[in-house]
Design an enzyme around this catalytic site. Sequence first.
Site, PDB file in Angstrom:
ATOM      1  N   GLU A 176      98.043  65.408  48.343  1.00 42.55           N
ATOM      2  CA  GLU A 176      97.396  66.716  48.514  1.00 42.55           C
ATOM      3  C   GLU A 176      97.479  67.534  47.223  1.00 42.55           C
ATOM      4  O   GLU A 176      98.141  67.161  46.269  1.00 42.55           O
ATOM      5  CB  GLU A 176      98.079  67.511  49.639  1.00 42.55           C
ATOM      6  CG  GLU A 176      97.329  67.502  50.973  1.00 42.55           C
ATOM      7  CD  GLU A 176      96.056  68.358  50.949  1.00 42.55           C
ATOM      8  OE1 GLU A 176      95.677  68.847  49.862  1.00 42.55           O
ATOM      9  OE2 GLU A 176      95.446  68.531  52.007  1.00 42.55           O
ATOM     10  N   ASN A 204      93.405  75.285  55.131  1.00 42.20           N
ATOM     11  CA  ASN A 204      92.913  74.381  54.099  1.00 42.20           C
ATOM     12  C   ASN A 204      91.748  75.045  53.379  1.00 42.20           C
ATOM     13  O   ASN A 204      91.004  75.820  53.984  1.00 42.20           O
ATOM     14  CB  ASN A 204      92.439  73.055  54.699  1.00 42.20           C
ATOM     15  CG  ASN A 204      93.557  72.046  54.852  1.00 42.20           C
ATOM     16  OD1 ASN A 204      94.298  71.773  53.909  1.00 42.20           O
ATOM     17  ND2 ASN A 204      93.703  71.487  56.051  1.00 42.20           N
ATOM     18  N   ASP A 225      89.105  69.556  54.989  1.00 46.44           N
ATOM     19  CA  ASP A 225      90.406  69.647  54.326  1.00 46.44           C
ATOM     20  C   ASP A 225      90.207  70.455  53.043  1.00 46.44           C
ATOM     21  O   ASP A 225      89.469  71.437  53.051  1.00 46.44           O
ATOM     22  CB  ASP A 225      90.973  68.243  54.080  1.00 46.44           C
ATOM     23  CG  ASP A 225      92.491  68.213  54.117  1.00 46.44           C
ATOM     24  OD1 ASP A 225      93.122  69.070  53.470  1.00 46.44           O
ATOM     25  OD2 ASP A 225      93.068  67.332  54.770  1.00 46.44           O
TER      26      ASP A 225
END
Length: 291
Positions: A15, A156, A204
């Site tokens: 991430e 997100n 995301d």
Amino acid sequence: MTSTAVTEHRALLGEGPFWDAPTQALYWVDIAGKQALRLIGANVQIWQMPEHVSAFIPCDSGDALVTLSSGVYRLDLDSPGLEPRLTLFCVADPQPGNRANEARCDNQGRLWLGTMQNNIGEQGEDLPIERRSGGLFRIDRDARVTPLLRGLGIPNTLLWSDDGTSVYFGDSFNDTLYRHFIRTDGNLEPAQVWFGPHGRGGPDGSAMDAEGFIWNARWDGSCLLRLSPDGTVDRVIELPVSRPTSCVFGDSDLKTLYITSAASPKGHSLDGAVLAVRVDVPGKSCVRFAG
């Protein structure tokens, strides 16, 4: 478009990619693996964190911020990977059972941090999300924390318009990306739905290109969506990973998309890799933390 893995490293939950233009370095994290990673040329450095880490952002002062479960810390980049030197900078969200998730700096170099109920076990296993206990916070260079939103599920995407009057922000719990206008006092107007549910996975992390289009990673969708400024799908970029998690523009011309990804039950060979994809439009630069 052709995609290649930039390293042999495979994350449990990759991430938070950040491209640092002055040093031509790529920063990212493995949240579940508790690792902060930096790639310079062909050299990968890994700092093993004591807690889940969701973002790794260099600072103007020469160190970096890491967002851990217990707070935001400064990391000495000269410290060894197995003995990272960490100094607590602030605690943005004191809610027990929450952890940091999305984090990016705005054009003024202030950190915006989204938090959520912790959904990762000590062995990296998934835990159920049972409450909307997360929030969105802005952190100034002097460590002053300003709460902006409450009641979030899975925060997100954090991107800003060029003029700084609006922020694009997502809650994956709702499968929706929102736009908030920013008041002159710095607080946010109520959310406007900007891009709702889509058949190719859930929203995301994202990056914005120089034309104002947003490239959104689609969890369980094996793709990125390039979204026009009015919130419509411009194109679909197919990817050889099951769960792309976020992306950032990098390289000297800002025309390489670096895409993080997560492990998946489908077990594709590149799941968890950081991918590089060359594109035809440059992106916007990442902003270091101003402190």
